[in-house]
Scaffold this motif. Structure first.
Motif, mmCIF file in Angstrom:
data_model
loop_
_atom_site.group_PDB
_atom_site.id
_atom_site.type_symbol
_atom_site.label_atom_id
_atom_site.label_comp_id
_atom_site.label_asym_id
_atom_site.label_seq_id
_atom_site.Cartn_x
_atom_site.Cartn_y
_atom_site.Cartn_z
ATOM 1 N N HIS A 139 1.004 5.591 -0.005
ATOM 2 C CA HIS A 139 0.303 6.842 0.263
ATOM 3 C C HIS A 139 1.093 7.984 -0.365
ATOM 4 O O HIS A 139 2.331 8.020 -0.267
ATOM 5 C CB HIS A 139 0.147 7.091 1.774
ATOM 6 C CG HIS A 139 -0.939 6.269 2.403
ATOM 7 N ND1 HIS A 139 -0.739 4.973 2.807
ATOM 8 C CD2 HIS A 139 -2.240 6.570 2.694
ATOM 9 C CE1 HIS A 139 -1.860 4.493 3.330
ATOM 10 N NE2 HIS A 139 -2.789 5.441 3.270
ATOM 11 N N GLN A 180 0.853 -1.191 0.000
ATOM 12 C CA GLN A 180 0.000 0.000 0.000
ATOM 13 C C GLN A 180 0.888 1.240 0.000
ATOM 14 O O GLN A 180 1.818 1.354 0.810
ATOM 15 C CB GLN A 180 -0.920 0.028 1.233
ATOM 16 C CG GLN A 180 -1.886 1.213 1.222
ATOM 17 C CD GLN A 180 -2.777 1.261 2.451
ATOM 18 O OE1 GLN A 180 -2.294 1.493 3.568
ATOM 19 N NE2 GLN A 180 -4.071 1.023 2.249
ATOM 20 N N GLU A 215 -3.112 0.532 -3.771
ATOM 21 C CA GLU A 215 -2.765 -0.803 -3.306
ATOM 22 C C GLU A 215 -2.577 -1.736 -4.494
ATOM 23 O O GLU A 215 -3.255 -1.601 -5.520
ATOM 24 C CB GLU A 215 -3.854 -1.366 -2.391
ATOM 25 C CG GLU A 215 -3.970 -0.651 -1.049
ATOM 26 C CD GLU A 215 -4.982 -1.322 -0.140
ATOM 27 O OE1 GLU A 215 -5.544 -2.360 -0.538
ATOM 28 O OE2 GLU A 215 -5.201 -0.810 0.975
ATOM 29 N N ASN A 266 -4.157 6.991 -1.627
ATOM 30 C CA ASN A 266 -3.426 5.732 -1.532
ATOM 31 C C ASN A 266 -3.653 4.863 -2.768
ATOM 32 O O ASN A 266 -4.595 5.065 -3.547
ATOM 33 C CB ASN A 266 -3.820 4.964 -0.273
ATOM 34 C CG ASN A 266 -5.272 4.544 -0.283
ATOM 35 O OD1 ASN A 266 -6.171 5.375 -0.154
ATOM 36 N ND2 ASN A 266 -5.522 3.248 -0.439
#
Length: 511
Positions: free
Chosen positions: A184, A182, A203, A201
């Motif tokens: 950010h 993940q 993923e 974010n």
């Protein structure tokens, strides 16, 4: 018969006055002025007499460019004095200030984008602390550096891009038996979503089973492009290339990668028994293509190959707005290391380091074959053997045209002699306008078209600077060398060695 008058042709020489010549010289960039000084003694005399020209001359031989700070704020005489001190101290490895951080363990500690960062995990959340590095070029002594602290969800890696005010945090998690990542994308100062990011974010699944341990995770940022590199147990590598503005993504499996710019990326790997560098076009991440392949020496097969990061700006557009001068992007050095994959306990084999001008790869349209043999493009590089145990070497790291590394004394050697040898800090300087010099030992290949002349120097690191501990790692910027020492009594010491004297003050050099 009338006599004929014979006319003789004559060449008249006119001497340009100093006033006019100075006006002309002021229009020259630093490299052009340096060349004029080498060709005409009169120009050299004028350059040494007038501070603005002397400043340009020193910029050229330092591989630097003048920064954007107005001359009305900092006149040429002040810039020249700072540049002379800055250049002399780097060449002599004589830093002017030491600043130490004592970081409690366990923590993930590193340097990125002009900051030292350390991450402390507290269950489901983490605290991230950022300490700005001092800079004489920005007239920012340690007392004026900025310190940031944020509380966030659990994170494992950090990358800072000061030119974009961007901080990228990455965390590893498990999802349906696979390793997931993940990311950010945050504003450096507010820690909120970066204004240019499509979302806070992103993923993705690495398609790697959770049974494999992640040995190393690295995050690289280059403008709109980002790379997440994973090294997993068993010697496997995965690299996600991502456009963080629109989230187009693509995987690569090379041993290591390095951005040249937002359009081109280099990858190094082994194909069909040959070690090669691939030049990728990543302008459109969804459709990455290989522009050209460059063969490496045969002895690089079955070795661990890595690119060496260069912390200086990639272009003039990325220069900091408050820097009086900065490393000229066109002088950047590209370095690649090759370490034997298997080393016996009784002997070791030298590491091979390859250096060349990064600008060599800036012209992919030239008429070369798709696969360029080493005998052809190897003429543009220099190769050096590092005849020391790999575990004793920390680095190298590259800043502009300078290469730094630390050599720790082998532990068994110190014990066998009954005394402790000090670690040595070493520098290889590839000045763009060097004076002729003999090569030191270890240079096994010097390409006739390399245009690089290495100048090497070293010094013992005082025991007081490392508390008698080996250097675990290091990194370097245009103003600092950062030594990460081995952990002792639950703390890791990070010693920041700062070069150059800020204009507003002075410090004693550490020799």
């Amino acid at each position: 018969m009338s006599p004929h008058r014979h006319r003789r042709s004559s060449i008249r020489h006119f001497k340009i006055s100093n006033d006019i010549l100075l006006t002309i010289l002021e229009f020259l960039d630093p490299p052009s002025l340096w060349r004029m000084c080498k060709a005409f003694p009169r120009v050299y005399s004028l350059a040494m007499e007038y501070q603005s020209l002397r400043y340009k001359y020193e910029l050229a031989i330092s591989g630097m460019k003048d920064g954007p700070v107005a001359l009305s704020k900092v006149p040429p005489i002040s810039r020249l004095q700072l540049l002379l001190t800055y250049r002399k101290d780097w060449l002599e490895l004589a830093w002017t200030h030491e600043h130490r951080l004592q970081i409690p363990m366990p923590a993930q500690v590193g340097g990125s984008g002009g900051f030292i960062h350390h991450i402390h995990k507290h269950g489901v959340y983490s605290t991230l602390e950022l300490s700005e590095l001092p800079s004489s070029r920005k007239n920012r002594p340690p007392a004026l550096t900025r310190h940031l602290k944020f509380t966030t969800s659990a994170i494992d890696r950090v990358a800072v891009d000061l030119s974009q005010g961007l901080i990228v945090t990455g965390s590893i998690f498990s999802y349906q038996g696979q390793i997931g990542i993940q990311l950010h994308f945050r504003d450096l100062w507010s820690f909120g979503k970066h204004p240019h990011a499509q979302a806070l974010n992103y993923e993705f699944s690495s398609q790697i089973s959770t049974s494999a341990a992640v040995v190393r995770m690295v995050v690289l940022v280059c403008g709109s492009k980002l790379a997440v590199s994973l090294e997993v147990s068993g010697g496997r590598f995965k690299h996600l290339i991502l456009n963080w503005l629109n989230f187009d993504a693509r995987w690569l499996d090379d041993q290591d990668i390095q951005f040249l710019n937002e359009t081109y990326l280099l990858g190094v790997t082994t194909k069909s028994g040959s070690a090669i560098i691939s030049l990728y076009n990543v302008s459109k991440v969804a459709s990455i293509s290989v522009v050209r392949e460059f063969e490496l020496p045969e002895i690089w097969c079955n070795t661990s190959m890595k690119f060496v990061p260069n912390s200086s700006p990639r272009s003039d557009l990325l220069q900091p707005s408050d820097a009086l001068f900065y490393s000229a992007p066109e002088t950047r050095i590209l370095a690649i290391t090759s370490t034997p994959a298997a080393i016996s306990h009784s002997e070791y084999y030298p590491m091979n380091w390859l250096f060349l001008k990064e600008s060599y790869f800036s012209f992919p349209s030239r008429r070369d074959a798709f696969r360029v043999p080493w005998r052809q493009w190897g003429q543009y590089g220099l190769a050096k053997d590092i005849d020391a145990p790999p575990e004793a070497i920390r680095g190298p790291y590259v800043v502009g045209s300078k290469v730094f590394y630390v050599e720790n004394p082998p532990a068994r050697s110190s014990r066998s002699h009954g005394h402790s040898r000090s670690s040595r800090l070493r520098v290889i300087d590839f000045s763009p306008f060097p004076e002729p010099a003999a090569l030191s030992m270890g240079w096994t290949s010097v390409g006739p078209r390399a245009g690089l002349i290495p100048s090497e120097s070293s010094r013992s690191i005082p025991s007081s600077s490392v508390d008698g501990l080996p250097v675990k790692d290091l990194c370097a910027t245009e103003d600092n060398i950062i030594l990460f020492l081995e952990t002792r009594q639950g703390y890791q010491t990070v010693n920041v060695l700062t070069f150059g004297v800020p204009i507003s003050g002075s410090s004693r050099r550490h020799r």
